[in-house]
Design a protein around this motif. Sequence first.
Motif, PDB file in Angstrom:
ATOM      1  N   TRP B  19      11.422  32.396 -36.920  1.00 33.58           N
ATOM      2  CA  TRP B  19      12.219  31.257 -36.436  1.00 33.58           C
ATOM      3  C   TRP B  19      12.996  31.652 -35.194  1.00 33.58           C
ATOM      4  O   TRP B  19      13.024  30.944 -34.204  1.00 33.58           O
ATOM      5  N   ALA B  20      13.658  32.796 -35.304  1.00 34.72           N
ATOM      6  CA  ALA B  20      14.503  33.240 -34.199  1.00 34.72           C
ATOM      7  C   ALA B  20      13.656  33.392 -32.935  1.00 34.72           C
ATOM      8  O   ALA B  20      14.040  32.943 -31.863  1.00 34.72           O
ATOM      9  N   ALA B  21      12.489  33.997 -33.089  1.00 31.96           N
ATOM     10  CA  ALA B  21      11.618  34.225 -31.940  1.00 31.96           C
ATOM     11  C   ALA B  21      11.169  32.878 -31.360  1.00 31.96           C
ATOM     12  O   ALA B  21      11.198  32.666 -30.152  1.00 31.96           O
ATOM     13  N   HIS B  22      10.827  31.996 -32.267  1.00 37.58           N
ATOM     14  CA  HIS B  22      10.353  30.683 -31.849  1.00 37.58           C
ATOM     15  C   HIS B  22      11.450  29.944 -31.107  1.00 37.58           C
ATOM     16  O   HIS B  22      11.240  29.352 -30.060  1.00 37.58           O
ATOM     17  N   ALA B  23      12.664  30.006 -31.680  1.00 36.83           N
ATOM     18  CA  ALA B  23      13.798  29.312 -31.075  1.00 36.83           C
ATOM     19  C   ALA B  23      14.067  29.862 -29.683  1.00 36.83           C
ATOM     20  O   ALA B  23      14.285  29.119 -28.739  1.00 36.83           O
ATOM     21  N   ALA B  24      14.051  31.192 -29.573  1.00 40.10           N
ATOM     22  CA  ALA B  24      14.307  31.819 -28.285  1.00 40.10           C
ATOM     23  C   ALA B  24      13.245  31.375 -27.290  1.00 40.10           C
ATOM     24  O   ALA B  24      13.546  31.016 -26.162  1.00 40.10           O
ATOM     25  N   ASP B  25      11.998  31.398 -27.737  1.00 41.79           N
ATOM     26  CA  ASP B  25      10.912  30.965 -26.859  1.00 41.79           C
ATOM     27  C   ASP B  25      11.134  29.549 -26.375  1.00 41.79           C
ATOM     28  O   ASP B  25      10.921  29.230 -25.222  1.00 41.79           O
ATOM     29  N   ALA B  26      11.564  28.686 -27.305  1.00 44.13           N
ATOM     30  CA  ALA B  26      11.732  27.285 -26.951  1.00 44.13           C
ATOM     31  C   ALA B  26      12.843  27.131 -25.926  1.00 44.13           C
ATOM     32  O   ALA B  26      12.769  26.301 -25.040  1.00 44.13           O
ATOM     33  N   LYS B  27      13.880  27.936 -26.049  1.00 42.37           N
ATOM     34  CA  LYS B  27      14.957  27.870 -25.066  1.00 42.37           C
ATOM     35  C   LYS B  27      14.438  28.310 -23.691  1.00 42.37           C
ATOM     36  O   LYS B  27      14.727  27.679 -22.673  1.00 42.37           O
ATOM     37  N   ILE B  28      13.656  29.364 -23.687  1.00 39.08           N
ATOM     38  CA  ILE B  28      13.079  29.843 -22.427  1.00 39.08           C
ATOM     39  C   ILE B  28      12.134  28.780 -21.859  1.00 39.08           C
ATOM     40  O   ILE B  28      12.099  28.542 -20.655  1.00 39.08           O
ATOM     41  N   GLU B  29      11.397  28.135 -22.761  1.00 42.39           N
ATOM     42  CA  GLU B  29      10.490  27.087 -22.271  1.00 42.39           C
ATOM     43  C   GLU B  29      11.251  25.950 -21.606  1.00 42.39           C
ATOM     44  O   GLU B  29      10.785  25.370 -20.622  1.00 42.39           O
ATOM     45  N   ALA B  30      12.423  25.633 -22.133  1.00 36.73           N
ATOM     46  CA  ALA B  30      13.244  24.585 -21.511  1.00 36.73           C
ATOM     47  C   ALA B  30      13.654  25.009 -20.109  1.00 36.73           C
ATOM     48  O   ALA B  30      13.599  24.229 -19.162  1.00 36.73           O
ATOM     49  N   LEU B  31      14.064  26.264 -19.986  1.00 34.34           N
ATOM     50  CA  LEU B  31      14.429  26.770 -18.664  1.00 34.34           C
ATOM     51  C   LEU B  31      13.208  26.758 -17.751  1.00 34.34           C
ATOM     52  O   LEU B  31      13.285  26.372 -16.586  1.00 34.34           O
ATOM     53  N   ALA B  32      12.078  27.179 -18.301  1.00 35.11           N
ATOM     54  CA  ALA B  32      10.855  27.279 -17.499  1.00 35.11           C
ATOM     55  C   ALA B  32      10.403  25.906 -17.012  1.00 35.11           C
ATOM     56  O   ALA B  32       9.872  25.773 -15.913  1.00 35.11           O
ATOM     57  N   ARG B  33      10.651  24.883 -17.826  1.00 40.19           N
ATOM     58  CA  ARG B  33      10.281  23.527 -17.394  1.00 40.19           C
ATOM     59  C   ARG B  33      11.011  23.127 -16.117  1.00 40.19           C
ATOM     60  O   ARG B  33      10.505  22.348 -15.314  1.00 40.19           O
ATOM     61  N   SER B  34      12.229  23.662 -15.956  1.00 38.47           N
ATOM     62  CA  SER B  34      12.997  23.298 -14.762  1.00 38.47           C
ATOM     63  C   SER B  34      12.375  23.913 -13.502  1.00 38.47           C
ATOM     64  O   SER B  34      12.601  23.433 -12.401  1.00 38.47           O
TER      65      SER B  34
END
Lengths: 438, 195
Positions: B19-34
């Motif tokens: 979960w933690a890894a997934h959550a972290a990835d998702a946060k990075i993905e949000a940044l990456a979308r920008s």
Amino acid sequence: MNRFDRRAFIKAAIAAAPASAFLGLPQTAHAAAKARVVVVGGGFGGATAAKYIKLMDPSIDVTLVERNATYTSCPLSNEVISGHGHIEELQVGYDGLGKRGINVVIDEATSLDAAKKTVSLKSGKTLNYDALVLSPGIDFNYTAVEGYSEALANTTHPHAWKAGPQTLALKKKLEAMQDGETFIISVPPKPFRCPPGPYERAAQMANYLRDHGKKKSKVIILDANDSFSKKGLFEQAWKRQYPGMIEWVAGAEGGKVTRMDAKTNTAYTDFHEMKAGVLNVIPPHHAGNIARNAGLANAQGWCEVDMLTMESAVAKDIWVVGDATIHGDLPVYDAPKSAHAASTQAKAAAGAIVAKLNGLPAPEPFFVNTCYSITDEDWGFSVVHIYRVQGGKLVYIKEAGGISPINIPDEPQLKLQRKLEAEYAPGWLKNIMADAFA
Amino acid sequence: MKRYTLLAGFVLAALGAAWAAHAADAKIEALARSCNSCHGLNGVSVGASMPSIGGLSESYLYNVMLQWKHGERYSATMGRHFKGYSDEELAGLAKHFSALPWVPVVQSADARVLAHGKEATERCETCHGATGGQPDDKDTPMLNGQWAKYLELELMKYRTEGVDMPHKKMRKNAQKMGEDADVAAAAKYYAAQPK
Ligand SMILES: Cc1cc2nc3c(=O)[nH]c(=O)nc-3n(C[C@H](O)[C@H](O)[C@H](O)COP(=O)(O)OP(=O)(O)OC[C@H]3O[C@@H](n4cnc5c(N)ncnc54)[C@H](O)[C@@H]3O)c2cc1C
């Protein structure tokens, strides 16, 4: 994983994060039945929102309602007026979004019913939604300038503050100017679309006049405000490139235009009366009429939103993004009304909507903005804003962002910096348009 | 019973980590979308002056972003963004974009220019490979199918006196190139290479 575990899993993922976590999730994780999202307005905000909702959760049924079959970008439209670009380069249709599975409806939304969750279209159709995104951009308050009207804007006195036919009409008027005549730009009180836009326009108009044997002409900016975006950068550029050609009149010095006479081409302020060769009045504006008529705007005409999700502060299940919104209490700078801001807000709204339709809390948004301005060949500069969530609030990050350096003592280094940003501007536009429409 | 508890504990711990890894990835993905607004979807730019960044090496990406954050590397725009990111976020972004494929955007140029470009890049081969697509180490970026306009602008940075581009050897090599015409040809040569 059983059902319960799976739900917990998504929840954990989205708690800290937006919904790209949804990508590849099994069908049961998606909103029950097909959730319906309607997006009104297919500009930078609306097109980006529609696309990213679909990317994040392909099971959501997304409908985009847009009045015009072709969109024309305002960014780089000042350069079209001055003859440095073609309007076709700024235009795009909606096939790209159609191919992504978004239902594109070329029609006008005439009203919405927040209680029934419906949008009525000019064609007579009614659309139901579970979530509604509004990105209608702006509409103008012509009555604020006595003597101006929509009819004049569409004929003899284009404002060209929505790119399209008026952009070309203003270009023609610029080209018809006689040497020695004055081009007047009237700037409305803040907030207005594209804070650096009028001052970039001044430079582009002077550029045309300088390079077409009309050096005796002047560009006068009659401003309702007492300062403006990237002022130091603009003043440096004006002085170097168009010495004596551009004059800025602040609000305190009587810059605010209250009346115009279309017949004599005269602008009136409290202190001045000025005759123009071309009179380019940018009227004050407010959130697009569809949002205002639905009661979503405040007394000043802008839609207040929860900055963490972009959901309307006054209506449930309606998200507003782009120029129509206002972000009152952001310290240092309020987020500008720019294409880049609209795009970044749309991504935040998309994350929040996909989460909500899946019964999950909104993810943490991240906002970034960059506005490039070009004043001459090889001379561009920018302002950057970065916003993050801190302590449950969206704040402007002071350590980051800011404007391009003004004073660079070494001339080759100064020229390099300005050339790079003049080149980056069209590269940015290509990418941000593809990000919204392709 | 004890065995079950242990097992459950183990499963939970594993899930928690996931979960933690997934959550972290998702946060990075949000940044990456920008980043898409300027660098294109999946880091493949469609604008000639903006670089593609998807598929560059993790080490190069991280290094460059950190240098910008700490004001150790010149940029016209980018550095002002990264002052607002934590080191962990930059590491996450480097990981994210390096995991994507390098998608060369092959740009055509006329044969004379390409021949000129090939000659102008002979000295560059040791580090970048014959086509710019075989970097000799992880801190050397891919040049093949990168946008010619971007490469040319980047070489201008390395060639302008006093501009803070920290890689000495690369700076020297760029400065040893002859005229600006060589630079433009070299950029077009790399941009035309599919591999
Ligand atoms: C001269 C100029 C230069 C600019 N330069 C830059 C720049 O360099 N960088 C930058 O970031 N920004 C720039 N901007 C600002 C940028 O254009 C806007 O901030 C951006 O377009 C906002 O996006 P939006 O989605 O809110 O509105 P828009 O892009 O205006 O989109 C709104 C859309 O909604 C549609 N619509 C409205 N009402 C309805 C309805 N009832 N039914 C159906 N459709 C409807 C409209 O037809 C329109 O297509 C500039 C603006 C101007 C005027």
